[in-house]
Design a protein around this motif. Structure first.
Motif, mmCIF file in Angstrom:
data_model
loop_
_atom_site.group_PDB
_atom_site.id
_atom_site.type_symbol
_atom_site.label_atom_id
_atom_site.label_comp_id
_atom_site.label_asym_id
_atom_site.label_seq_id
_atom_site.Cartn_x
_atom_site.Cartn_y
_atom_site.Cartn_z
ATOM 1 N N MET A 1 49.834 43.742 30.655
ATOM 2 C CA MET A 1 50.050 45.020 31.329
ATOM 3 C C MET A 1 50.743 44.834 32.691
ATOM 4 O O MET A 1 51.705 45.527 33.000
ATOM 5 C CB MET A 1 48.693 45.694 31.518
ATOM 6 C CG MET A 1 48.763 47.038 32.138
ATOM 7 S SD MET A 1 47.291 47.958 31.691
ATOM 8 C CE MET A 1 46.373 47.895 33.186
ATOM 9 N N MET A 2 50.263 43.883 33.502
ATOM 10 C CA MET A 2 50.813 43.704 34.846
ATOM 11 C C MET A 2 52.074 42.853 34.839
ATOM 12 O O MET A 2 53.096 43.233 35.403
ATOM 13 C CB MET A 2 49.756 43.053 35.755
ATOM 14 C CG MET A 2 48.518 43.868 35.976
ATOM 15 S SD MET A 2 48.828 45.491 36.698
ATOM 16 C CE MET A 2 49.293 45.050 38.361
ATOM 17 N N ASP B 1 54.712 33.872 28.174
ATOM 18 C CA ASP B 1 53.358 34.116 27.649
ATOM 19 C C ASP B 1 53.082 33.018 26.637
ATOM 20 O O ASP B 1 53.959 32.175 26.387
ATOM 21 C CB ASP B 1 53.236 35.528 27.037
ATOM 22 C CG ASP B 1 51.801 36.058 27.114
ATOM 23 O OD1 ASP B 1 50.903 35.443 26.521
ATOM 24 O OD2 ASP B 1 51.569 37.066 27.801
ATOM 25 N N GLU C 1 42.167 37.294 34.106
ATOM 26 C CA GLU C 1 41.422 37.167 35.369
ATOM 27 C C GLU C 1 40.304 36.127 35.195
ATOM 28 O O GLU C 1 39.116 36.471 35.080
ATOM 29 C CB GLU C 1 40.858 38.552 35.757
ATOM 30 C CG GLU C 1 40.203 38.621 37.120
ATOM 31 C CD GLU C 1 41.176 38.513 38.281
ATOM 32 O OE1 GLU C 1 42.349 38.188 38.087
ATOM 33 O OE2 GLU C 1 40.736 38.749 39.415
ATOM 34 N N LYS D 1 43.766 30.517 35.070
ATOM 35 C CA LYS D 1 44.793 30.518 36.119
ATOM 36 C C LYS D 1 45.008 29.096 36.654
ATOM 37 O O LYS D 1 46.139 28.656 36.858
ATOM 38 C CB LYS D 1 44.384 31.468 37.267
ATOM 39 C CG LYS D 1 44.477 32.949 36.867
ATOM 40 C CD LYS D 1 44.144 33.847 38.040
ATOM 41 C CE LYS D 1 44.036 35.323 37.686
ATOM 42 N NZ LYS D 1 45.247 35.986 37.259
ATOM 43 N N ASN E 1 48.709 37.221 41.015
ATOM 44 C CA ASN E 1 48.448 38.663 41.049
ATOM 45 C C ASN E 1 46.960 38.956 40.791
ATOM 46 O O ASN E 1 46.595 40.055 40.393
ATOM 47 C CB ASN E 1 49.320 39.356 39.982
ATOM 48 C CG ASN E 1 49.124 40.856 39.945
ATOM 49 O OD1 ASN E 1 49.179 41.520 40.971
ATOM 50 N ND2 ASN E 1 48.874 41.405 38.765
ATOM 51 N N SER F 1 43.205 40.146 40.938
ATOM 52 C CA SER F 1 42.653 41.290 41.660
ATOM 53 C C SER F 1 41.401 40.919 42.425
ATOM 54 O O SER F 1 40.965 41.678 43.274
ATOM 55 C CB SER F 1 42.335 42.461 40.719
ATOM 56 O OG SER F 1 42.322 42.125 39.393
HETATM 57 N N1 NAD Z 1 44.955 45.774 35.141
HETATM 58 C C1 NAD Z 1 45.144 46.097 36.416
HETATM 59 O O1 NAD Z 1 45.145 47.278 36.801
HETATM 60 C C2 NAD Z 1 45.416 45.016 37.431
HETATM 61 C C3 NAD Z 1 45.832 45.373 38.720
HETATM 62 C C4 NAD Z 1 46.131 44.354 39.650
HETATM 63 C C5 NAD Z 1 46.001 43.033 39.281
HETATM 64 N N2 NAD Z 1 45.576 42.713 38.011
HETATM 65 C C6 NAD Z 1 45.467 41.294 37.655
HETATM 66 O O2 NAD Z 1 46.625 40.914 36.918
HETATM 67 C C7 NAD Z 1 46.293 39.858 36.004
HETATM 68 C C8 NAD Z 1 46.696 40.267 34.607
HETATM 69 O O3 NAD Z 1 46.031 41.452 34.251
HETATM 70 P P1 NAD Z 1 46.536 42.370 33.034
HETATM 71 O O4 NAD Z 1 45.800 43.657 33.150
HETATM 72 O O5 NAD Z 1 48.031 42.343 32.962
HETATM 73 O O6 NAD Z 1 45.948 41.521 31.786
HETATM 74 P P2 NAD Z 1 46.462 41.493 30.282
HETATM 75 O O7 NAD Z 1 45.312 41.021 29.472
HETATM 76 O O8 NAD Z 1 47.137 42.781 29.920
HETATM 77 O O9 NAD Z 1 47.604 40.366 30.304
HETATM 78 C C9 NAD Z 1 47.360 39.019 30.483
HETATM 79 C C10 NAD Z 1 48.445 38.261 29.739
HETATM 80 O O10 NAD Z 1 48.366 36.881 30.089
HETATM 81 C C11 NAD Z 1 48.626 36.143 28.932
HETATM 82 N N3 NAD Z 1 48.089 34.789 29.106
HETATM 83 C C12 NAD Z 1 46.798 34.378 29.075
HETATM 84 N N4 NAD Z 1 46.707 33.060 29.307
HETATM 85 C C13 NAD Z 1 47.980 32.630 29.503
HETATM 86 C C14 NAD Z 1 48.553 31.363 29.784
HETATM 87 N N5 NAD Z 1 47.794 30.273 29.925
HETATM 88 N N6 NAD Z 1 49.891 31.268 29.926
HETATM 89 C C15 NAD Z 1 50.671 32.382 29.783
HETATM 90 N N7 NAD Z 1 50.187 33.606 29.512
HETATM 91 C C16 NAD Z 1 48.858 33.732 29.386
HETATM 92 C C17 NAD Z 1 47.962 36.916 27.813
HETATM 93 O O11 NAD Z 1 48.480 36.558 26.532
HETATM 94 C C18 NAD Z 1 48.309 38.356 28.209
HETATM 95 O O12 NAD Z 1 49.547 38.764 27.654
HETATM 96 C C19 NAD Z 1 44.778 39.618 36.183
HETATM 97 O O13 NAD Z 1 44.594 38.576 37.096
HETATM 98 C C20 NAD Z 1 44.285 40.948 36.754
HETATM 99 O O14 NAD Z 1 43.099 40.805 37.503
HETATM 100 C C21 NAD Z 1 45.302 43.675 37.079
#
Ligand code: NAD
Length: 290
Positions: free
Chosen positions: A13-14, A33, A92, A97, A117, A119
């Protein structure tokens, strides 16, 4: 130093939308990814975001092919060896990470700016996964969802973040149309601490039977001028993630952030929010409220 070549790790998503805003700003973006399917899904989603943005006047028709052409995808972090800046947006989880940073460390150019990124995880803690020499170039860039609409980015300085890296990252975000605020590496940073205090009070009102989630959302929008109500926003960001963040805030600050029983219950019931079709509200397969 100005950023020309950007890498984004995690195309969820992010990450996908972070890639998009920099691509729209003319940067060459490499999006990573773990699987080709995840990357395909992300690119498909971005086409939809670009179409809806044209409809709303956020950008012009001709920006769509230009932005898409600026994004290349890869499942191999080895391709990141020429990046000026990398933004990590994977799950997260400190271990997930940490593994990403350990993998990137021997690959990236020596002066590459590296950002997370996250949170809720401490940027200083995450920086420990990188070699000493890289820690001055490491910082947090906390974007808000949906990234193409939300103007804010919190620029988070860890204990060892250098001013040069903070300046370069801030400038790149400004070029991508964001407004940056500078925040020290305190747990929850600034905006989420305020947000979770509000959410806990909103949840208490529902638990007491004082209001429905719908009425609280209307109250915040029409009484406080918020564009989105707390329950709508919880569904948008995912209740599962919200519970994780609430636990991390509780660990740092104690009871004032203790997750409310109703949040725990809704997560245990599998109602993660818009992504899963049901949260505080119900959603169709296109994520529209029904
Ligand atoms: N959702 C929110 O509103 C929001 C807001 C700000 C920050 N964040 C932070 O952004 C980050 C991502 O959140 P999100 O909501 O996009 O999550 P998400 O689950 O939608 O996306 C995470 C992506 O990371 C990929 N991934 C996992 N392990 C991986 C790796 N080792 N190498 C490459 N890709 C990998 C997954 O396949 C997935 O596509 C988190 O740290 C979250 O805390 C989220």
């Amino acid at each position: 130093m100005s950023i020309g070549k950007l890498g984004v790790v995690g195309a969820g998503m992010m990450g996908s939308e972070i890639a998009l805003i920099f691509a729209l700003a003319g940067k060459q973006v490499l999006l990573n990814d773990t699987t080709a399917e995840a990357l395909q899904r992300a690119m498909g989603k971005l086409e939809g975001v670009l179409d809806s943005g044209i409809g709303r006047g956020f950008w012009a028709e001709e920006d769509k092919p230009r932005a898409l052409a600026n994004i290349t995808t890869t499942t191999d972090l080895g391709d990141f060896s020429d990046r000026d800046m990398v933004i990590e947006a994977v799950f997260e989880d400190v271990d997930v990470k940490g593994e990403v940073f350990k993998t990137l460390d021997p690959i990236l150019p020596a002066d590459c700016v590296i950002a997370s990124n996250t949170s809720s995880i401490s940027i200083t803690v995450l920086s420990a996964s990188l070699s000493d020499a890289r820690q001055a170039n490491f910082l947090g860039l906390h974007f808000f969802s949906p990234v193409h609409r939300m103007k804010l980015v919190e620029v988070i300085s860890a204990m060892d973040s250098g001013q040069a890296a903070l300046d370069v990252a801030t400038e790149a975000c400004v070029e991508a149309g964001k407004v940056a605020i500078q925040v020290k590496d305190v747990v929850g940073f600034a905006v989420n601490r305020m947000l979770f205090a509000l959410w806990n009070e909103a949840l208490r009102l529902v638990e007491e039977g004082a209001c429905t989630p719908e009425d609280i959302d209307i109250g915040c929008k029409l009484g406080l001028g918020h564009p989105v109500g707390p329950f709508e926003l919880m569904d948008l960001t995912s209740n599962t993630l919200n519970l994780q963040v609430a636990d991390i805030l509780t660990d740092a600050y104690g009871d004032r952030f203790h997750p409310r029983p109703m949040l725990k219950q809704i997560v245990a019931a599998g109602r993660a929010g818009r992504k899963s079709g049901r949260g505080w509200y119900r959603y169709d397969e296109n994520g529209r409220r029904v």
